[in-house]
Structure formats: C-alpha cells, structure tokens
Design a protein around this motif. Structure first.
Motif, short mmCIF file in Angstrom:
data_model
loop_
_atom_site.label_atom_id
_atom_site.label_comp_id
_atom_site.label_asym_id
_atom_site.label_seq_id
_atom_site.Cartn_x
_atom_site.Cartn_y
_atom_site.Cartn_z
N SER A 113 0.77 -1.36 -0.09
CA SER A 113 -0.07 0.06 -0.07
C SER A 113 0.88 1.35 -0.10
CB SER A 113 -0.94 0.13 1.27
OG SER A 113 -1.71 1.15 1.31
N LEU A 114 1.88 1.25 0.91
CA LEU A 114 2.78 2.54 0.81
C LEU A 114 3.58 2.66 -0.50
CD1 LEU A 114 4.22 2.05 4.54
CD2 LEU A 114 2.95 3.80 3.52
N ARG A 115 3.90 1.28 -1.19
CA ARG A 115 4.64 1.84 -2.40
C ARG A 115 3.56 2.29 -3.63
NH1 ARG A 115 6.15 -3.86 -5.03
NH2 ARG A 115 3.88 -3.82 -5.43
N GLU A 116 2.50 1.86 -3.45
CA GLU A 116 1.48 2.27 -4.48
C GLU A 116 0.86 3.85 -4.27
OE1 GLU A 116 -1.57 -0.61 -4.18
OE2 GLU A 116 -0.52 -2.00 -5.34
N ARG A 117 1.07 4.09 -3.04
CA ARG A 117 0.37 5.57 -2.52
C ARG A 117 1.44 6.41 -2.65
NH1 ARG A 117 -4.02 4.35 2.55
NH2 ARG A 117 -5.36 2.82 1.37
N HIS A 118 2.54 6.12 -1.99
CA HIS A 118 3.84 7.18 -1.89
C HIS A 118 4.97 6.48 -2.59
CE1 HIS A 118 1.07 8.80 1.03
NE2 HIS A 118 0.90 7.88 1.50
N PRO A 119 5.00 6.50 -3.99
CA PRO A 119 6.05 6.00 -4.64
C PRO A 119 7.71 6.73 -4.25
CG PRO A 119 4.91 7.24 -6.11
CD PRO A 119 4.13 7.21 -4.72
N ARG A 120 7.55 7.83 -3.45
CA ARG A 120 8.75 8.59 -3.17
C ARG A 120 9.38 7.90 -1.88
NH1 ARG A 120 7.94 14.66 -3.38
NH2 ARG A 120 10.22 14.86 -2.93
N MET A 121 8.55 7.14 -1.35
CA MET A 121 8.92 6.47 0.12
C MET A 121 9.89 5.25 -0.37
SD MET A 121 5.70 6.52 2.65
CE MET A 121 6.80 5.51 3.79
N ARG A 122 10.93 5.02 0.59
CA ARG A 122 11.51 3.78 0.35
C ARG A 122 11.54 3.12 1.85
NH1 ARG A 122 16.93 2.18 1.65
NH2 ARG A 122 17.74 0.49 0.36
N THR A 123 10.92 2.03 1.93
CA THR A 123 10.58 1.15 3.04
C THR A 123 11.58 0.16 3.06
OG1 THR A 123 9.06 -0.28 2.26
CG2 THR A 123 8.22 2.00 3.37
N THR A 124 12.31 -0.07 4.35
CA THR A 124 13.05 -1.38 4.72
C THR A 124 12.55 -1.95 5.94
OG1 THR A 124 14.53 0.11 5.87
CG2 THR A 124 15.05 -0.37 3.52
N VAL A 125 12.80 -3.37 5.90
CA VAL A 125 12.02 -4.07 7.11
C VAL A 125 13.22 -4.86 7.63
CG1 VAL A 125 10.84 -5.86 7.76
CG2 VAL A 125 10.15 -4.24 6.10
N LEU A 126 13.26 -4.90 9.18
CA LEU A 126 14.47 -5.67 9.88
C LEU A 126 13.57 -6.40 10.99
CD1 LEU A 126 17.30 -6.21 10.75
CD2 LEU A 126 17.06 -4.07 12.33
N ALA A 127 13.80 -7.78 10.74
CA ALA A 127 13.07 -8.64 11.83
C ALA A 127 13.96 -8.84 13.15
CB ALA A 127 12.98 -10.21 11.37
N GLY A 128 13.19 -8.98 14.23
CA GLY A 128 14.02 -8.83 15.64
C GLY A 128 12.90 -8.98 16.64
N GLU A 129 13.72 -9.20 17.85
CA GLU A 129 12.75 -9.03 19.01
C GLU A 129 12.37 -7.81 19.46
OE1 GLU A 129 11.77 -11.53 21.05
OE2 GLU A 129 12.74 -13.18 20.19
N ALA A 130 11.28 -7.57 20.46
CA ALA A 130 10.77 -6.41 20.65
C ALA A 130 11.93 -5.48 21.32
CB ALA A 130 9.69 -6.51 21.65
N GLU A 131 12.88 -5.94 22.32
CA GLU A 131 13.54 -4.99 23.14
C GLU A 131 14.87 -4.42 22.02
OE1 GLU A 131 17.15 -5.39 26.46
OE2 GLU A 131 15.75 -7.31 25.89
N GLU A 132 15.18 -5.21 21.04
CA GLU A 132 16.26 -4.39 20.04
C GLU A 132 15.29 -3.70 19.13
OE1 GLU A 132 18.20 -7.23 17.42
OE2 GLU A 132 16.61 -8.58 17.63
N MET A 133 14.18 -4.05 18.50
CA MET A 133 13.29 -3.17 17.73
C MET A 133 13.12 -1.70 18.44
SD MET A 133 13.18 -4.88 14.85
CE MET A 133 14.88 -5.51 15.51
#
Length: 299
Positions: A113-133
C-alpha cells in the motif's frame, strides 16, 4: 566534540555485545566499527572496551559514554523528525522493525500500500525481538517497531516512545490428537503440568511468556524442544512429542494430528506499532502507521 558515527558505533556494541553484531546491524565491516571505536578512545583519552570471552565488555568509562550516546542519538533523531515534519511530502526512508509473525501476515500488505500510494518513500524491514526493535526506534536506527505485548508480560516502552494498538490476539494450546486432553474444547493450563513443551530459541518474548505463564499456574514447564517458528513447533506437536502455545494470528491450517484448545484463563496479547513521541506528525511515520492499521483491518 565526538563524531555521531563513533558514538553510534559505541551504542551498537553496548546494545548487541560484539563488534561483529554491531557491524551487521549498521551494515559496515567489523574492522570499520573497530576503527571508529579506536578513534573514539583516542578522542576521549579513555579505554572504552575490554575483551570478555568471544565478546566485549564496556569499561566504566565506556558505560558512562554509552549512556550519553543513547541520549544524544535519540535527541538527534527527534530533531531530524521535527525538521522532516516541516515539509508535507510523504517521501524518504521508512525503516520498520517487526516480529516475524507480523511479517508473515499483515506487514507485506501495508508495504504494498505504501509503495502504491507514496512512490517517493523507500521502506526497509528488519526482523527481531521487541527489545532490540524498540531500542532501534529510540536511537533513530528505525522509525517504527511492530511488537507484541502479552497481558501477563507487557512490553515496556523506553522513554520517549509512544505506541498505537493495531490488533488483539489470543493464544491456544496445540496438542497431539493422541494427548489425553485433546478431546476438550477448553483446557485448564495446570492440567498440562506433566506434558513436555516446545518453546522458542533464545530468551525472547515468546519463550519468556511461555515460562512465566506456566510458572504462574504452579509448575515449571518441561521444555524438551527449542525451535524458532510455530510451523516447526506444530510439526513436533503432530508427532506427539510436545505441546505448544500458538497465537491465532498467522497460525494457518493446523497439521494433521493437531488440535488447538482454548485456554482457561484466556491468553491475550496486543500487537502495537511504536514510534518516537515527537514524530506523530512526521509524514512518513503517519503514512506508515495508517497503512499498518488498514492492513490489520483486512485480516
């Protein structure tokens, strides 16, 4: 005046325990992190780290400076957010940290949804535990953290962070159909005191929640299997080896030979998205939270 990059290197080592882990998180080489720390030691005139087995330990001077580094990095991130909020364009990076089940279920829909609505955004994802996030959000390494918070083991937000509830979820007990209690629709947890269990690897929220929940029912869980991921745990349940606590979110169809029983008491968790308190009006953060809320509404 100390370099922000050097302070960030010290903070990452203090948080993750090794130079290699700090390098992986910051996407640089271990030698690059070591060089930053060596320069910081020369600038301060103090030894900041010392060897500790395979990792490193902060010296007293390192502890003092790491504490200041966390606060400085948080202030810089807040300043950047306030400057970004002066403009209205939804553009630039949005760095999201999340636990794995959210990544398997609603997070991809939000990212599309973000890619389609806001093409100037660049999203990245990192998986991890709550404390480190959450630590990453606090220091500006992440913009959003999607975390779980169990009623009996609530997630505590660091100072300077706020959260929005995305959804509520429930966990069931997964048992083999051959288990003596598998015919029940609701099970009292204390009736499972003699049953072996599967839990997660490490000492993250999922493992802590299982152990604490069963201890509160008057017994120490006999954990026979430590495996990451509910599909792997359910395979062990299907073989009749263990029981498992499995949230309904993202569980999918149960394997043959497995039954899911509701528990008494009910085991509930909230799924939250956290951001820095000063970023409520930052365009990319507003867009990110809105997309997440829309995605969970479609579950």
């Amino acid at each position: 005046m100390f370099s922000l990059d050097r302070l960030r290197a010290l903070h990452l080592v203090a948080t993750h325990g090794t130079v290699a882990a700090a390098a992986a998180v910051s996407h640089v080489t271990p030698s690059g992190v070591s060089q930053q720390l060596a320069k910081l030691e020369r600038e301060t005139g103090h030894k900041l780290l010392e060897a500790d087995g395979r990792g490193v330990r902060l010296t007293p001077a390192g502890e003092v400076l790491a504490g200041h580094a966390a606060r400085i990095l948080g202030d810089v991130a807040t300043a950047r957010a306030e400057l970004d909020a002066l403009g209205s364009a939804v553009a630039g990076p949005l760095r999201v940290g999340s636990f794995s089940t959210a990544i398997m279920t609603f997070l991809p829909r939000a990212l599309v949804s973000l890619r389609e609505r806001h093409p100037r955004m660049r999203t990245t994802v990192l998986a991890g535990e709550a404390e480190e996030m959450l630590a990453g959000v606090r220091t500006g390494e992440l913009d959003l953290a999607v975390v779980e918070s169990w009623e009996e083991l609530p997630t505590v937000l660091p100072a300077g962070l706020t959260s929005v509830e995305l959804l509520s979820d429930v966990a069931d007990v997964a048992l083999s159909v051959r288990h003596p209690l598998a015919g029940l629709s609701v099970v009292e947890l204390d009736r499972l005191a003699d049953t072996p269990w599967a839990s997660w690897t490490g000492d993250g929220v999922c493992h802590q929640f299982l152990v604490q929940t069963l201890r509160q029912r008057g017994f120490e869980p006999d954990i026979r299997c430590h495996v990451a991921g509910y599909p792997a745990q359910l395979a062990l349940v299907a073989a009749g080896l263990v029981a498992a606590l499995v949230p309904r979110l993202g569980r999918g169809p149960l394997p043959a030979g497995v039954r899911a029983l509701a528990t008494r008491p009910v085991l509930r968790r909230k799924v939250l998205v956290a951001h820095r308190s000063g970023e409520a009006v930052r365009p990319v953060v507003v867009a990110g939270v809105a997309a997440l809320r829309e995605a969970v509404a479609e579950l």
